[in-house]
Design a protein around this motif. Structure first.
Motif, short mmCIF file in Angstrom:
data_model
loop_
_atom_site.label_atom_id
_atom_site.label_comp_id
_atom_site.label_asym_id
_atom_site.label_seq_id
_atom_site.Cartn_x
_atom_site.Cartn_y
_atom_site.Cartn_z
N LEU A 115 33.00 31.90 37.23
CA LEU A 115 32.36 32.90 37.65
C LEU A 115 30.96 32.54 38.05
O LEU A 115 29.83 33.32 38.04
CB LEU A 115 32.05 34.10 36.54
N ARG A 175 28.66 30.75 36.85
CA ARG A 175 27.83 30.46 35.75
C ARG A 175 28.27 29.44 34.96
O ARG A 175 29.57 28.93 35.09
CB ARG A 175 27.81 31.64 34.69
N GLU A 213 37.88 34.38 33.98
CA GLU A 213 38.12 34.63 35.47
C GLU A 213 38.85 35.77 35.84
O GLU A 213 38.55 36.41 36.83
CB GLU A 213 39.00 33.18 35.95
N GLY A 239 37.02 38.77 35.37
CA GLY A 239 35.77 38.84 36.48
C GLY A 239 34.47 39.05 35.77
O GLY A 239 33.47 39.21 36.35
N SER A 240 34.19 38.90 34.47
CA SER A 240 33.01 39.23 33.75
C SER A 240 33.18 38.57 32.27
O SER A 240 34.39 37.88 32.00
CB SER A 240 32.64 40.69 33.59
N THR A 241 32.24 38.61 31.60
CA THR A 241 32.16 38.00 30.23
C THR A 241 32.50 39.32 29.27
O THR A 241 32.29 39.04 27.95
CB THR A 241 31.16 37.18 29.80
#
Lengths: 385, 291
Positions: free
Chosen positions: A68, A70, A329, A332-334
C-alpha cells in the motif's frame, strides 16, 4: 511567580508542538507487523526458521516498494517456548507497539495463551502452530497456516486403508504434539471404522522405546504401526523398530518431516511413510502442480540467504506473512476490521504449505490433500501420493 | 513370554548401566567434598558432543574419543579451580548452587558452539542387533555394559590399591585429620572432579549411539543418575551401581508390563519407598551422631 507561569506555558507549547509533529509523521509511518516466536528454547527448531523467513521476506517486500505504498516494519519478541511470556509479548505488541497485524505463535501453547488478549483487542492474528483447537471452534480474529494434526491423522489413515490395513498400533509421545495427535488419531480411526489395537506412549526424554514396541509387536492382529511425536523421540522409535526386526508397515507423523530426521534415523527409516509438506520434495512435484513454483522459489531463496536447510516450519511463516500482505492489499488499508474480513475471504492463495481457501467457518483454509504422502527410499524422500 | 521378559531386561540393563556410570560420578565428588555436582550431566554431554563434532571434522573415531575425554577432564579441573575452589569457605549448599550455575553456563556455551540439533554417533561395532532367545540386543548395549564393568573394576582398584585413591577416601572420611597427616585436600578435590568428569564423558560417549546426543542431553540423564545415586545411598560406590541398574530395570519393566504412561511414576515411587524406609539409601553409610 510570573516567571514560573511563563515557563509552564512554554513547556505546554513545546509538548503541543511535539504532538503535532508526531501526527504529521504518522502518514508515512510503516505498517507494523508484530510477532512473538520461540526463537530460542526447546521449540527453537520452529521459531528460528520462522523468524529468519519473516525477516528475509519483510526486507524483500520493502525493497520492492512495500505494501500500500508503505514500508513494513517487523517487531518481534522471543517467547522462549514459554506460554506466559508469549501472552506478555502479545500484550506488549498490542498495547505499546500498536501493531497492525500479528503473525506468530510457534507453538500451540503460546498461541492459545495469547488468543484471549487478541480477541479482546480485535487485532488480526495469523498463528503458525499446529493443533486443531486454534481454529476449531472458529475465533473471529484468529487464523492459522499449518495443517491441523487432525488432517495429518486423516491423511495417514486414508493411506493405510488404501493398503488394506484396518488394525494398527499407536505409539505416541506424551508432549503436547504427541498427545493431541494421539487423541485426533483415535477419533479419526473410530470415524473411519479402523481399530487402534495397541496404544502406548513414551515421554520426551526417553532414550529407549524397545519395551513399548515389543508390547505392540505382541498384540494380536496389529497390521501397521503409527508413531505420533516430534523431536528425537520418533528417531529413536524408528531405530528400535528396525533393531527389533519389525516388518509391519510403519508410519510417522508430519512432526518429523524434515531432513534432520533422516539423518538421525539413518538406514532404519527405510520404507516408512509420513504425510509432509511438498517442500521436502520440490523437484519431484509434477509440473502441473500449482505449488511447484512457490515451493521451489521459497527453498532457493531461503537457502541462498541463510546458508542452511529450508524447513517446513519456516514455510508456515512465509504463508502467514504473504496472507497478511494479500489481505491488506485487498482491504486497501490496515484497518483491523477490513483486514480481517479480507483474510476470511481469501480464496485460492497458493502457498508453500498448500492452497488456502479461507471462509467464515474455516480459518485455516487447507484440506488434508495438501499433505503429500512420502516414503523413505534409499535414504531419500520419495513422493507416493 | 521369556522373549518378552528378556527384551525388557536387556532394555533395562542397558539404560541402567548408563545411570550407574553417571551415579558413580556423583558419588565420587560427594565423597570427596559432600557436594552434589549438578554439572555431572554436562560432562556426559561434552563427551558425546565433542566426539561427534570431532569425527565430523574427519578425526578418526578412537582419537576423537580420547580427545573428548581429555576435554571433559580439563573442564572438570577448570570447574573445580575456577568455580568451587574460590568459594572454599562457603558451605555445601552454596557449592551445590555453584555447580548448578556452572552446568547452565556449560550448556549455554555448548549450545552456541555446537548448535541445538540432535546428532548421531555410529555404533562402535556392527549395526546388526544380536538375537538371544527371541529378544534383541543392540550391539552397543554390550559396549555400555563392558565399559561400565571395566570402569567399576578400575575404580575399585584405584581406591583400594593406590595411595592417591586412599587419600581421596581419607579426605572423605575426615578432612581435618587427612590434612594433619599430610594429604593435600585441595589437590584431592581437584582429582575427584577430574575423575568424575572422565567418568561422565565416558558414559556420554558409550551411550551416544543409542540415545543420540545434543547440548541438553545432560539435564535429564544427569537427573536420573542423581536419582540412582540417591537410591543406592549417596557416597556408596556399590550403591550407585545397584541403584542405577535397579532404576533402569524397573523403568523398562513398568513400561512393558504395566503401561508406558506410568513408567516414570513407578520409578519415582520406588525412590520414595526406598528413601522412606532407608533414608540413607540402600547402601548408604551408617552415620553415628556424636553428642
Amino acid at each position: 511567580m510570573l516567571k514560573t507561569m511563563m515557563r509552564r506555558a512554554g513547556k505546554c507549547a513545546a509538548v503541543a508542538a511535539a504532538g503535532l509533529m508526531m501526527m504529521s509523521a504518522q502518514a508515512a509511518e510503516p505498517i507494523k507487523i508484530g510477532s512473538f516466536l520461540s526463537v530460542t528454547g526447546p521449540a527453537s527448531f520452529l521459531g528460528d526458521p520462522e523468524l529468519k523467513t519473516l525477516e528475509m521476506y519483510v526486507e524483500k517486500i520493502n525493497e520492492e516498494g512495500g505494501v500500500l505504498g508503505r514500508q513494513l516494519e517487523l517487531i518481534h519478541y522471543d517467547d522462549v517456548g514459554n506460554a506466559s511470556s508469549a501472552r506478555n509479548f502479545a500484550s506488549r505488541l498490542i498495547r505499546s507497539d500498536q501493531v497492525d497485524i500479528i503473525v506468530g505463535g510457534s507453538t500451540t501453547g503460546a498461541t492459545m495463551a495469547a488468543v484471549p488478549l487478541i480477541e479482546q483487542a480485535e487485532v488480526p492474528f495469523i498463528s503458525l502452530a499446529g493443533a486443531v483447537v486454534i481454529t476449531d471452534p472458529v475465533k473471529k480474529w484468529v487464523f492459522k497456516t499449518p495443517q491441523t494434526d487432525r488432517m495429518a491423522a486423516e491423511r495417514i489413515l486414508t493411506d493405510m486403508k488404501e493398503r488394506g490395513i484396518t488394525k494398527f498400533g499407536l505409539i505416541s509421545g506424551t508432549g503436547g504434539f504427541g498427545s493431541s495427535g494421539r487423541s485426533q488419531t483415535l477419533e479419526v480411526a473410530e470415524k473411519m471404522g479402523m481399530e487402534v489395537v495397541a496404544d502406548v506412549t513414551y515421554s520426551g526424554s526417553d532414550t529407549d522405546m524397545t519395551a513399548q514396541l515389543t508390547n505392540i509387536r505382541n498384540t494380536k492382529g496389529v497390521e501397521a504401526v503409527l508413531n505420533f511425536g516430534f523431536g528425537q523421540g520418533p528417531a529413536i522409535v524408528t531405530r528400535n523398530y528396525d533393531q527389533l526386526g519389525m516388518e509391519l508397515p510403519f508410519y510417522q507423523s508430519h512432526g518429523v518431516a524434515s531432513d534432520s530426521f533422516l539423518e538421525l534415523a539413518g538406514s532404519s527409516a527405510e520404507g516408512l511413510r509420513l504425510p509432509a509438506s511438498p517442500l521436502l520434495v520440490p523437484d519431484s512435484l509434477p509440473d502441473d502442480d500449482p505449488q511447484k513454483d512457490v515451493v521451489q522459489n521459497y527453498k532457493a531463496e531461503y537457502e541462498a540467504r541463510w546458508d542452511s536447510k529450508v524447513s517446513t516450519f519456516g514455510a508456515y511463516a512465509y504463508d502467514g506473512l504473504m496472507l497478511a500482505v494479500r489481505a491488506m492489499e485487498e482491504a486497501g488499508s490496515t484497518d483491523p476490521e477490513a483486514v480481517r474480513n479480507a483474510l476470511e475471504n481469501i480464496k485460492g492463495y497458493v502457498g508453500v504449505t498448500g492452497v488456502f481457501n479461507m471462509s467464515p467457518d474455516d480459518h485455516n483454509g487447507l484440506d488434508p490433500e495438501s499433505f503429500r504422502i512420502l516414503e523413505v527410499q534409499n535414504g531419500e524422500w520419495k513422493l507416493i501420493d | 513370554m521369556l522373549a518378552e521378559f528378556l527384551q525388557y531386561l536387556f532394555t533395562g540393563i542397558t539404560i541402567g548401566a548408563t545411570y550407574a556410570l553417571i551415579a558413580l560420578g556423583f558419588t565420587l565428588i560427594y565423597n570427596a567434598s559432600h557436594v552434589i555436582n549438578f554439572a555431572q550431566g554436562e560432562f556426559l554431554m561434552i563427551g558425546g558432543m565433542a566426539t561427534v563434532s570431532l569425527t565430523a571434522m574427519g578425526v578418526p573415531m578412537v582419537l576423537a574419543i580420547v580427545l573428548a575425554i581429555i576435554l571433559a577432564g580439563i573442564l572438570g579441573i577448570a570447574l573445580q579451580r575456577f568455580a568451587i575452589a574460590p568459594a572454599k569457605q562457603a558451605d555445601v549448599v552454596t557449592l551445590i548452587i555453584i555447580t548448578i550455575g556452572a552446568s547452565i553456563f556449560i550448556r549455554g556455551i555448548a549450545q552456541v558452539v555446537w548448535g541445538k540439533e540432535y546428532h548421531v554417533m555410529q555404533n562402535f561395532s556392527s549395526d546388526e542387533p544380536i538375537r538371544v532367545f527371541g529378544a534383541v540386543l543392540n550391539s552397543q548395549s554390550l559396549w555400555v555394559l563392558g565399559v561400565g564393568a571395566v570402569v567399576v573394576v578400575a575404580l575399585v582398584l584405584f581406591f583400594t590399591k593406590t595411595l592417591t585413591g586412599k587419600a581421596i577416601l581419607a579426605t572423605s572420611m575426615n578432612k581435618e585429620a587427612a590434612r594433619l597427616v599430610g594429604v593435600r585436600t585441595q589437590m584431592v578435590l581437584m582429582l575427584a572432579f577430574l575423575v568424575s568428569a572422565l567418568l561422565g564423558s565416558v558414559a556420554g560417549i558409550v551411550v551416544a549411539p543409542i540415545t543420540f546426543t545434543s547440548y541438553d542431553i545432560g539435564i535429564i540423564l544427569g537427573l536420573k543418575g542423581f536419582v540412582a545415586a540417591a537410591i543406592g545411598g549417596l557416597g556408596s560406590g556399590v550403591g550407585a551401581v545397584v541403584g542405577g541398574l535397579a532404576l533402569g530395570i524397573v523403568e523398562a519393566m513398568a513400561a512393558g508390563y504395566i503401561s508406558s504412561d506410568y513408567k516414570d511414576a513407578v520409578a519415582f515411587s520406588m525412590i520414595l519407598l526406598v528413601l522412606f524406609f532407608m533414608p540413607r539409601g540402600l547402601f548408604g553409610p551408617k552415620v553415628v551422631e556424636r553428642v
